[in-house]
Design an enzyme around this catalytic site. Structure first.
Site, PDB file in Angstrom:
ATOM      1  N   GLU A  13      13.627  16.690  -8.049  1.00 25.22           N
ATOM      2  CA  GLU A  13      13.224  15.510  -8.816  1.00 25.22           C
ATOM      3  C   GLU A  13      13.676  15.636 -10.264  1.00 25.22           C
ATOM      4  O   GLU A  13      13.375  16.631 -10.932  1.00 25.22           O
ATOM      5  CB  GLU A  13      11.707  15.325  -8.749  1.00 25.22           C
ATOM      6  CG  GLU A  13      11.152  14.248  -9.658  1.00 25.22           C
ATOM      7  CD  GLU A  13      11.793  12.877  -9.452  1.00 25.22           C
ATOM      8  OE1 GLU A  13      12.241  12.284 -10.458  1.00 25.22           O
ATOM      9  OE2 GLU A  13      11.871  12.422  -8.294  1.00 25.22           O
TER      10      GLU A  13
ATOM     11  N   VAL B  38       8.184 -11.362  -6.449  1.00 23.90           N
ATOM     12  CA  VAL B  38       6.907 -10.649  -6.515  1.00 23.90           C
ATOM     13  C   VAL B  38       6.623 -10.104  -7.910  1.00 23.90           C
ATOM     14  O   VAL B  38       5.552 -10.349  -8.482  1.00 23.90           O
ATOM     15  CB  VAL B  38       6.894  -9.496  -5.484  1.00 23.90           C
ATOM     16  CG1 VAL B  38       5.631  -8.660  -5.646  1.00 23.90           C
ATOM     17  CG2 VAL B  38       6.981 -10.048  -4.069  1.00 23.90           C
TER      18      VAL B  38
ATOM     19  N   HIS C   4     -21.357 -11.242   8.009  1.00 26.21           N
ATOM     20  CA  HIS C   4     -21.628 -12.383   7.130  1.00 26.21           C
ATOM     21  C   HIS C   4     -22.664 -11.974   6.088  1.00 26.21           C
ATOM     22  O   HIS C   4     -23.648 -11.322   6.409  1.00 26.21           O
ATOM     23  CB  HIS C   4     -22.160 -13.554   7.956  1.00 26.21           C
ATOM     24  CG  HIS C   4     -22.595 -14.715   7.120  1.00 26.21           C
ATOM     25  ND1 HIS C   4     -21.698 -15.615   6.595  1.00 26.21           N
ATOM     26  CD2 HIS C   4     -23.828 -15.121   6.719  1.00 26.21           C
ATOM     27  CE1 HIS C   4     -22.357 -16.537   5.902  1.00 26.21           C
ATOM     28  NE2 HIS C   4     -23.661 -16.250   5.966  1.00 26.21           N
TER      29      HIS C   4
ATOM     30  N   ALA D  60       6.384   0.605  -1.521  1.00 32.74           N
ATOM     31  CA  ALA D  60       5.998   2.015  -1.493  1.00 32.74           C
ATOM     32  C   ALA D  60       5.478   2.419  -0.125  1.00 32.74           C
ATOM     33  O   ALA D  60       5.809   3.494   0.391  1.00 32.74           O
ATOM     34  CB  ALA D  60       4.946   2.281  -2.568  1.00 32.74           C
TER      35      ALA D  60
END
Length: 473
Positions: A34, A190, A452, A327
């Protein structure tokens, strides 16, 4: 230095670190490479920070509307630096959590810029990764299998490259020290509509420019119309079916100016800032793909149903392969790829079973295909709809906007798709996704007992409405 392992993952974002954890669970020796921070775009520049800001905006909007609940909140004021501090604290906590997961699963993390190399003295086939460390030293990671999970970055419009001052992408917008008084958002997909909703709730004057005839072009037309009506009531200006005249852009006196054309009419727009939100571009450059038989098609790495590239021992997952750049899709793909390389049972991805969520106010969520898409695929359809305003819990919460729509096949009774717009739609969509995964019928979901008063009752009612049997209307 050379590091040998069973699985190397190039990219430590959501898809990458989930794939690494799954491989470790299967007893593999795993290395993650990374260049930045573990967690990738989702954790540091996407899902988590943007949803933190959206939540603060939602709370601020509720406070401003609190009189309708019988509560007076005179003197409430937005402290945007504290909003940003809260966002950073959440990101930091989750980042620490990801680092803990790497230690827990004994996954080695190599921090540096990785580049795939071809056959060499290290390996007789391509797939080894040369890693340039921060101090300039080099390491070589030699895996049996490589998973490429390098993600994506905001797509840029030629002529409107971000400068961090006048022109922003979502990356720069997340780091704003203070809010502008006004903003033009280019793109009503989005990311664009989430920023529009958030900034409007924070009190910013917002204009959204979208080339298609509706906001959220990939979603159901009725859902898009409902969102546009809600945005209009909140004072958000929307220009759809618009051609952006990028050559007219100029910045002067702390303002940006740009022309948009709709039909024969041209309008000059101006605001403090301009946010470009036109999708994301895969990170396929400068990672050594030219040293392999991995193919890039239309800007994305080409893979088969098991996420294998042109070289069977090299896999690719997440945004870098296109499709649904989400993701949770990347995580699913990472697990599926690892299961395949390990010889485990594989459930491959089906885009029609992956929920899609938009965190606007009201929220939008969907799974499967829309009514329009179903008809274009040759299905006859039957549709059930039910509004939130007929649900007791929605009225209690003061969230009566929106509806749930169910699209089904009258021949097989299969659910083809479910679309929602309304309060907590992104939480409610999972029941619909499970129904499609288990191949349930609308009748079966309608017979399920929903407690409910809850918002979940709306899904049961919408399912019953497919056959005209809803109870509440």
């Amino acid at each position: 230095m050379t590091i040998s392992c069973d699985v190397a993952v190039l990219g430590g974002g959501t898809g990458g670190y989930v794939a690494a954890i799954r491989a470790a669970q299967l007893g593999k020796e795993v290395v993650i490479i990374e260049a930045d921070k573990l967690g990738g775009t989702c954790l540091h520049r996407g899902c988590i920070p943007s949803k933190s800001l959206l939540r603060s905006a939602e709370v601020y909007a509720e406070i401003k509307e609190s009189e309708s609940y019988g509560i007076e909140t005179a003197g409430a004021a937005l402290q945007f630096p504290k909003v940003q501090a809260r966002k950073e604290a959440i990101v930091d906590q989750l980042h620490q959590g990801v680092q803990y997961l790497m230690r827990k699963n004994k996954i080695q993390v190599v921090h540096g810029k990785g580049r795939v190399i071809g056959p060499s003295i290290f390996s007789p086939k391509s797939g080894a990764v040369a890693v340039e460390l921060a101090d300039g030293e080099m390491e070589t990671v030699v895996p049996t299998h490589l998973i490429i999970a390098t993600g994506s970055r905001p797509r840029v419009l030629p002529g409107l490259e971000p400068d961090g001052i006048h022109i922003l992408t979502s990356d720069e917008a997340l780091q704003m020290d203070e809010l502008p008084k006004s903003i033009i958002i280019i793109g009503g997909g989005v990311i664009g509509v989430e920023w529009a909703s958030m900034l409007n709730d924070f009190g910013v004057e917002v204009t959204v420019v979208e080339a298609a005839g509706q906001l959220l072009p990939a979603e159901d037309e009725e859902v898009a119309r409902e969102l546009q009506k809600s945005f209009s009531r909140r004072g958000i200006k929307m220009v759809t079916g618009a051609q952006l005249q990028t050559e007219t852009y100029e910045a002067a006196d702390h303002q940006v100016h740009i022309d948009v054309r709709v039909g024969e009419k041209t309008e000059r727009l101006q605001a403090d800032k301009l946010l470009v939100s036109i999708g994301r571009q895969a990170n396929v450059e400068n990672i050594g793909l030219e040293n392999t038989d991995v193919r890039v098609e239309r800007g994305f790495i080409a893979v088969n149903k098991h996420y294998q590239t042109g070289e069977s021992h090299i896999y690719a997952i997440g945004d870098v392969i296109g499709g649904l750049q989400l993701a949770h899709a990347a995580s699913h793909e990472g697990i599926a790829a690892v299961n395949h390389l390990a010889g485990e049972e594989v459930h491959t991805g089906d885009a029609d079973l992956i929920p899609r969520c938009v965190y606007t106010r009201p929220e939008v969520a969907s799974v499967g295909i829309t009514e329009k898409e179903a008809r274009s695929r040759g299905f006859e359809v039957k549709v059930g709809k039910f509004p939130f305003q007929a649900i007791g819990k929605a009225l209690v919460q003061g969230s009566k906007e929106g509806f749930v729509k169910v699209v089904a096949d009258p021949k097989t009774n299969d659910i083809l798709g479910v679309q929602m717009i309304g309060a907590h739609a992104t939480d409610l969509i999972s029941e619909a996704a499970l129904a499609q995964f288990l191949n349930a019928t609308p009748w079966e979901i309608g017979q399920m007992v929903h407690p409910h008063p809850t918002l979940s009752e709306i899904l049961g009612e919408a399912m019953l409405a497919v056959d005209g049997k809803s109870i509440g209307m």
